[in-house]
Design a protein around this motif. Sequence first.
Motif, mmCIF file in Angstrom:
data_model
loop_
_atom_site.group_PDB
_atom_site.id
_atom_site.type_symbol
_atom_site.label_atom_id
_atom_site.label_comp_id
_atom_site.label_asym_id
_atom_site.label_seq_id
_atom_site.Cartn_x
_atom_site.Cartn_y
_atom_site.Cartn_z
ATOM 1 N N VAL A 36 -0.655 4.446 -25.503
ATOM 2 C CA VAL A 36 0.364 4.270 -24.466
ATOM 3 C C VAL A 36 -0.204 4.589 -23.092
ATOM 4 O O VAL A 36 0.006 3.836 -22.114
ATOM 5 C CB VAL A 36 1.596 5.161 -24.768
ATOM 6 N N VAL A 37 -0.951 5.718 -22.987
ATOM 7 C CA VAL A 37 -1.538 6.093 -21.700
ATOM 8 C C VAL A 37 -2.532 5.042 -21.223
ATOM 9 O O VAL A 37 -2.559 4.668 -20.043
ATOM 10 C CB VAL A 37 -2.214 7.471 -21.813
ATOM 11 N N ALA A 38 -3.360 4.531 -22.135
ATOM 12 C CA ALA A 38 -4.347 3.516 -21.754
ATOM 13 C C ALA A 38 -3.677 2.228 -21.301
ATOM 14 O O ALA A 38 -4.115 1.577 -20.339
ATOM 15 C CB ALA A 38 -5.278 3.244 -22.930
ATOM 16 N N THR A 39 -2.604 1.844 -21.974
ATOM 17 C CA THR A 39 -1.887 0.626 -21.585
ATOM 18 C C THR A 39 -1.248 0.782 -20.203
ATOM 19 O O THR A 39 -1.325 -0.133 -19.362
ATOM 20 C CB THR A 39 -0.804 0.299 -22.628
ATOM 21 N N ILE A 40 -0.618 1.940 -19.960
ATOM 22 C CA ILE A 40 -0.017 2.186 -18.648
ATOM 23 C C ILE A 40 -1.085 2.191 -17.557
ATOM 24 O O ILE A 40 -0.884 1.653 -16.458
ATOM 25 C CB ILE A 40 0.754 3.513 -18.663
ATOM 26 N N SER A 41 -2.257 2.759 -17.854
ATOM 27 C CA SER A 41 -3.349 2.782 -16.877
ATOM 28 C C SER A 41 -3.812 1.375 -16.532
ATOM 29 O O SER A 41 -4.103 1.062 -15.369
ATOM 30 C CB SER A 41 -4.524 3.594 -17.431
ATOM 31 N N ALA A 42 -3.875 0.519 -17.552
ATOM 32 C CA ALA A 42 -4.269 -0.872 -17.301
ATOM 33 C C ALA A 42 -3.260 -1.590 -16.424
ATOM 34 O O ALA A 42 -3.615 -2.362 -15.523
ATOM 35 C CB ALA A 42 -4.446 -1.612 -18.626
ATOM 36 N N VAL A 43 -1.959 -1.335 -16.675
ATOM 37 C CA VAL A 43 -0.906 -1.952 -15.860
ATOM 38 C C VAL A 43 -0.996 -1.469 -14.421
ATOM 39 O O VAL A 43 -0.899 -2.262 -13.464
ATOM 40 C CB VAL A 43 0.479 -1.643 -16.458
ATOM 41 N N ILE A 44 -1.209 -0.150 -14.225
ATOM 42 C CA ILE A 44 -1.316 0.403 -12.874
ATOM 43 C C ILE A 44 -2.516 -0.187 -12.140
ATOM 44 O O ILE A 44 -2.438 -0.542 -10.958
ATOM 45 C CB ILE A 44 -1.403 1.939 -12.937
ATOM 46 N N ALA A 45 -3.640 -0.316 -12.868
ATOM 47 C CA ALA A 45 -4.841 -0.872 -12.243
ATOM 48 C C ALA A 45 -4.631 -2.315 -11.816
ATOM 49 O O ALA A 45 -5.043 -2.731 -10.723
ATOM 50 C CB ALA A 45 -6.020 -0.765 -13.209
ATOM 51 N N SER A 46 -3.967 -3.104 -12.660
ATOM 52 C CA SER A 46 -3.708 -4.505 -12.306
ATOM 53 C C SER A 46 -2.761 -4.603 -11.115
ATOM 54 O O SER A 46 -2.929 -5.461 -10.237
ATOM 55 C CB SER A 46 -3.142 -5.252 -13.515
ATOM 56 N N GLN A 47 -1.749 -3.734 -11.062
ATOM 57 C CA GLN A 47 -0.829 -3.750 -9.929
ATOM 58 C C GLN A 47 -1.533 -3.353 -8.640
ATOM 59 O O GLN A 47 -1.223 -3.851 -7.560
ATOM 60 C CB GLN A 47 0.343 -2.807 -10.200
ATOM 61 N N ALA A 48 -2.491 -2.428 -8.743
ATOM 62 C CA ALA A 48 -3.246 -2.024 -7.553
ATOM 63 C C ALA A 48 -4.054 -3.183 -7.000
ATOM 64 O O ALA A 48 -4.133 -3.389 -5.777
ATOM 65 C CB ALA A 48 -4.159 -0.842 -7.895
ATOM 66 N N THR A 49 -4.672 -3.978 -7.889
ATOM 67 C CA THR A 49 -5.447 -5.124 -7.416
ATOM 68 C C THR A 49 -4.550 -6.177 -6.781
ATOM 69 O O THR A 49 -4.920 -6.819 -5.794
ATOM 70 C CB THR A 49 -6.230 -5.745 -8.584
ATOM 71 N N ILE A 50 -3.355 -6.365 -7.347
ATOM 72 C CA ILE A 50 -2.424 -7.332 -6.765
ATOM 73 C C ILE A 50 -1.974 -6.882 -5.378
ATOM 74 O O ILE A 50 -1.935 -7.677 -4.428
ATOM 75 C CB ILE A 50 -1.215 -7.527 -7.703
#
Length: 484
Positions: free
Chosen positions: A49-63
């Motif tokens: 769950v933590v890894a998935t949330i981190s991936a979502v946060i990272a993608s939102q940061a790039t956007i």
Amino acid sequence: MQVAFTFLVFPCLLASYIGQAAYLTKFPEHVDQTFYKSIPSAIYWPIFVVATISAVIASQATISATFSIIKQAQALGCFPRVKIVHTSSKIFGQIYIPEINWILMVLCVVITAGFQKTTQIGNAYGLAVIAVMLVTTVLMILIMLLVWTSNIILIVTFASTFLLVELVYLSSVLFKVDQGGWAPLVIAAIFLIVMYVWHYGTVKRYEFEMQSKVSMGWILGLGPSLGLVRVPGIGFIYTELAHGVPPIFSHFVTHLPALHSVVLFVCIKYLPVNRVPTEERFLIRRIGPKEFFLYRCVVRYGYKDLHKKDENFEQNLVKNLVEYVHTQSSPEPASESTDADYNKVASYSHNIHSQSDPACSTFSASYRGDNDDEVDVQLTETFTSESILSERSTKVPQIKQVLCASHDDEGSEDESEFLARANEDGIVHIMGDVLLRCKSESNLLKRIAVNHIYAFLRRICRENSATLNIPHESLFSIGQVYLV
């Protein structure tokens, strides 16, 4: 320096963000073979769950970073007009751009579906990142040398340290260009062409308007009626020029039989502040003598003062105009010397609007510029009948002799009362519909860039009337072709 930085860094950054977003899409599959298998079963799901949330946060940061650099590029005139939504009244950089969001989604899906393998996406992402690092280092060296004027030893130390590491990385990723590394290069090249052509076209358009603007001497020579029948109402003529009369006005009075009894040149500028107080939004000056009823207004907005939400824009402008005539009586000088308030807002801006190429013919007219040098201005009018153009073109040398109606009752009523009566008669928004074309002697590369690429970008970007939220029922467009 800002434009150079945008041209060099922006395509690389965008390619990097697209590559990272696509990489994150395939990342769970990759780490499932390594990282996830090493996690004890007792804490597997919390880590997942933590890894998935981190991936979502990272993608939102790039956007979000993509939105930010798009906005900066558009402010520098290096990117076509897009819709920018400010989602916060306190944070300047918190924005959302719907068009770019859709483009990112499509590119991410295409890259992910096209490569199929995480290794190729990783190669593409790695090349984009190292390119951004290298370009940023080079520009940092230029800033240290030209802006900060740092010690030469410090500059050499910085350059040798960072460039040595980055060139080693670059040499390694260049061997993987054929293994997916070509993707960011293609994306960066496409966006670089788009940005360069858009910037080139808008600069040429602005230079044309600056060179062909009408002098005050020409306006004064027309007389109070401006050489036309003055009809009831107020005409808002939108222009990019904070000084001088735009060529759209000479185009208008040369070919149309009537002009509104009150004419107001409106120049809208957006300032890098949150909000502009209402009492400081309108800067108004008179053009020519009082009986001309000719004015100029620079309207200033902050990034949260959206023009489309200013429902009372027209009446607020007229109200400030009436207040101005009560307090100011000095006309704008014929020499158009700089004014302190106007100097602050006479910044370079690009707001243009285009449609498809119409049938057109060309005429030439000579005007005397502000420096008393005669300037030949070549304009192209939009007509489908050569006879109509021929008939109306004869007005150019005879415009001062046109018999036209005048304001018979101007002497018997106050100027503010006249403005109020004109406001009751209605307001019409007049905007130039400019088409940029190359001269016949232009080379092939310039013709492709201006006549095709720039024209295509103009058609697909947001219209200027939509950006300014001008009601269609009161919009009057004047077609022009600028030959550059």
